[in-house]
Scaffold this motif. Structure first.
Motif, PDB file in Angstrom:
ATOM      1  N   UNK A 159     -21.850   7.129 -24.855  1.00 26.26           N
ATOM      2  CA  UNK A 159     -22.400   5.860 -25.011  1.00 26.26           C
ATOM      3  C   UNK A 159     -23.405   5.334 -23.936  1.00 26.26           C
ATOM      4  N   UNK A 160     -23.061   5.698 -22.913  1.00 24.60           N
ATOM      5  CA  UNK A 160     -24.106   5.451 -21.765  1.00 24.60           C
ATOM      6  C   UNK A 160     -25.424   5.864 -21.707  1.00 24.60           C
ATOM      7  N   UNK A 161     -25.323   7.302 -22.717  1.00 26.25           N
ATOM      8  CA  UNK A 161     -26.624   7.879 -22.652  1.00 26.25           C
ATOM      9  C   UNK A 161     -27.190   7.514 -23.786  1.00 26.25           C
ATOM     10  N   UNK A 162     -26.756   6.583 -24.621  1.00 30.30           N
ATOM     11  CA  UNK A 162     -27.392   6.035 -25.748  1.00 30.30           C
ATOM     12  C   UNK A 162     -27.082   6.454 -27.227  1.00 30.30           C
ATOM     13  N   UNK A 163     -25.937   7.273 -27.193  1.00 37.59           N
ATOM     14  CA  UNK A 163     -25.419   7.576 -28.520  1.00 37.59           C
ATOM     15  C   UNK A 163     -24.205   6.519 -28.640  1.00 37.59           C
ATOM     16  N   UNK A 164     -24.485   5.316 -29.130  1.00 37.22           N
ATOM     17  CA  UNK A 164     -23.302   4.415 -29.274  1.00 37.22           C
ATOM     18  C   UNK A 164     -22.250   4.411 -30.490  1.00 37.22           C
ATOM     19  N   UNK A 165     -22.733   5.369 -31.230  1.00 42.72           N
ATOM     20  CA  UNK A 165     -21.573   5.783 -32.570  1.00 42.72           C
ATOM     21  C   UNK A 165     -21.510   7.260 -32.510  1.00 42.72           C
ATOM     22  N   UNK A 166     -20.323   7.556 -32.718  1.00 43.46           N
ATOM     23  CA  UNK A 166     -19.857   9.005 -32.657  1.00 43.46           C
ATOM     24  C   UNK A 166     -19.021   9.324 -33.913  1.00 43.46           C
ATOM     25  N   UNK A 167     -19.177  10.304 -34.577  1.00 46.05           N
ATOM     26  CA  UNK A 167     -18.400  10.816 -35.613  1.00 46.05           C
ATOM     27  C   UNK A 167     -17.836  12.099 -34.897  1.00 46.05           C
ATOM     28  N   UNK A 168     -16.656  12.160 -34.607  1.00 51.16           N
ATOM     29  CA  UNK A 168     -16.096  13.460 -33.571  1.00 51.16           C
ATOM     30  C   UNK A 168     -15.781  14.417 -34.687  1.00 51.16           C
ATOM     31  N   UNK A 169     -16.072  15.760 -34.272  1.00 50.15           N
ATOM     32  CA  UNK A 169     -15.871  16.857 -35.109  1.00 50.15           C
ATOM     33  C   UNK A 169     -14.981  17.859 -34.557  1.00 50.15           C
ATOM     34  N   UNK A 170     -14.172  18.317 -35.506  1.00 54.99           N
ATOM     35  CA  UNK A 170     -13.122  19.294 -35.336  1.00 54.99           C
ATOM     36  C   UNK A 170     -13.849  20.831 -35.706  1.00 54.99           C
TER      37      UNK A 170
END
Length: 407
Positions: free
Chosen positions: A103-114
């Protein structure tokens, strides 16, 4: 909204990405966790009044320097982790630590992958990530496997690959507790059509990938997925990677994916890290397909944001040298770049900045069914914002209305 109930309002003035255009003399007003207004500065006062902000309400104003630009927070649809955190094996605490740094690096939304793993590990990973999704830490879960082609498994563990099994697929969906958003699958496997139907019935976006399918098979599967999604479109997992190369007498899945994306009936993922794809290919895809049919994704693994060394990607040991992650076999094993790195790389390749940003914000938000909620500077959207300097480096990051990196 009364003076007592009105939260503090922060107004940014300067250049901003509004829709698909970079506009000068813009204003973005934030109250609480949302955006109240985004548009020409000349319309700010009227918009604040219409929103019920009292005329005497004190505003915090940030005036951007001439080289700065306000853009929506970036959205990554394919990330296995970063900053030492491996989503397939991490606990919730380690995953949250990694997410905070993303988030602090600019990616404020993440879809977490398995990644493909033993059934018990997949189910436990889904359970953990479902808890993070329920808490709002991630936008949901992407399952890359286990219904993939062994011939194009890449860094996926071939021991755990299998043909689609409706009972196990239903178990995976159930373990996600409504937070499974996308699943990568190979359309040529027996049972793939039934899998696509099951996924779309549960509003899970099928993502064609890790496949050796013929063009006809891949194209038919993408059409089936699009029909089942009713208004949304399937995706293609890291286009070109994990697929047969195009040959003029054996066009393969890549050709079907390109045709579907050009027609607007699929969205393709591009890993623009200059390792998975040559920059010329990235630029060509934007020119041929249009930014509206492309999502930039990192495919990041635990080493993203960190130095070279030894890391995990689910069940696999990965060595990172000169920023490139590989298995002992030599197969590329995920990425180490950030979403903002991808935007800069795409721009360096000749992609217009507006187009690169669209593929990193608005398009992935649309894939998630969250257009107008994330990935855009518009009234009613979440107050996720990235301030870029003239070199496209972060000058400030806002997440849900709070500055988490200095502005």
């Amino acid at each position: 909204m009364t003076a007592l109930s009105c939260p503090p309002v922060t107004v940014l003035r300067g250049r901003a990405l509004l829709g698909s255009e970079i506009a000068a003399d813009s204003a973005v007003a934030v109250a609480g966790t949302g955006i109240l207004y985004a548009g020409p500065e000349s319309g700010l006062a009227t918009a604040l009044s219409a929103a019920g902000v009292p005329s005497g309400n004190e505003l915090t104003t940030i005036t951007l320097t001439p080289g700065q630009l306000a853009v929506p927070g970036l959205v990554d649809l394919h990330s296995h982790g970063g900053y030492g955190g491996d989503f397939p094996t991490a606990d919730a605490t380690a995953a949250r630590t990694a997410l905070h740094r993303m988030h602090a690096a600019g990616t404020t939304t993440v879809l977490a992958s398995l990644v493909t793993a033993a059934p018990a590990d997949l189910l436990s990973g889904l359970e953990m990530l479902a808890g993070l999704a329920a808490a709002g830490d991630i936008a949901g879960i992407h399952l890359e496997g286990p219904f993939l082609a062994a011939a194009r498994c890449g860094a996926q563990d071939p021991h755990w690959l299998r043909s689609p099994d409706p009972d196990f697929a239903a178990e995976l969906i159930s373990a996600g507790r409504g937070h499974l958003r996308t699943m990568t699958y190979a359309p040529e496997l027996a049972g793939a059509d039934d899998l696509v139907d099951l996924l779309t019935a549960h509003s899970v976006v099928p993502s064609l990938g890790h496949t050796a399918a013929a063009a006809e098979v891949a194209g038919a599967s993408l059409r089936r997925a699009a029909a089942g999604l009713a208004g949304r479109v399937p995706t293609v997992t890291h286009l070109f990677n994990g697929m047969d190369p195009i040959h003029h007498r054996s066009p393969g899945a890549v050709t079907a994916a390109l045709r579907a994306a050009r027609a607007g009936t699929a969205v393709v993922e591009l890993i623009a890290d200059n390792t998975h794809l040559d920059p010329v290919v990235v630029a060509a895809m934007f020119e041929l397909l249009g930014a509206e049919n492309i999502v930039l994704v990192t495919d990041a693994m635990a080493a993203a944001g960190l130095a070279d060394g030894s890391y995990r990607l689910g069940p696999a040991q990965v060595q990172v040298r000169n920023g490139v992650a590989r298995l002992d076999s030599g197969a590329i094993a995920g990425g180490t770049a950030s979403m903002l790195d991808l935007v800069r790389n795409a721009v360096s390749a000749g992609v217009p900045l507006e187009s690169a940003l669209q593929a990193a914000t608005e398009v992935p938000a649309r894939v998630l069914g969250k257009a107008g909620q994330i990935g855009s500077l518009t009234a009613g959207a979440a107050a996720d914002m990235l301030l870029l300097d003239a070199d496209l480096r972060p000058a400030g990051v806002m997440h849900r209305g709070t500055w988490i990196s200095a502005a």
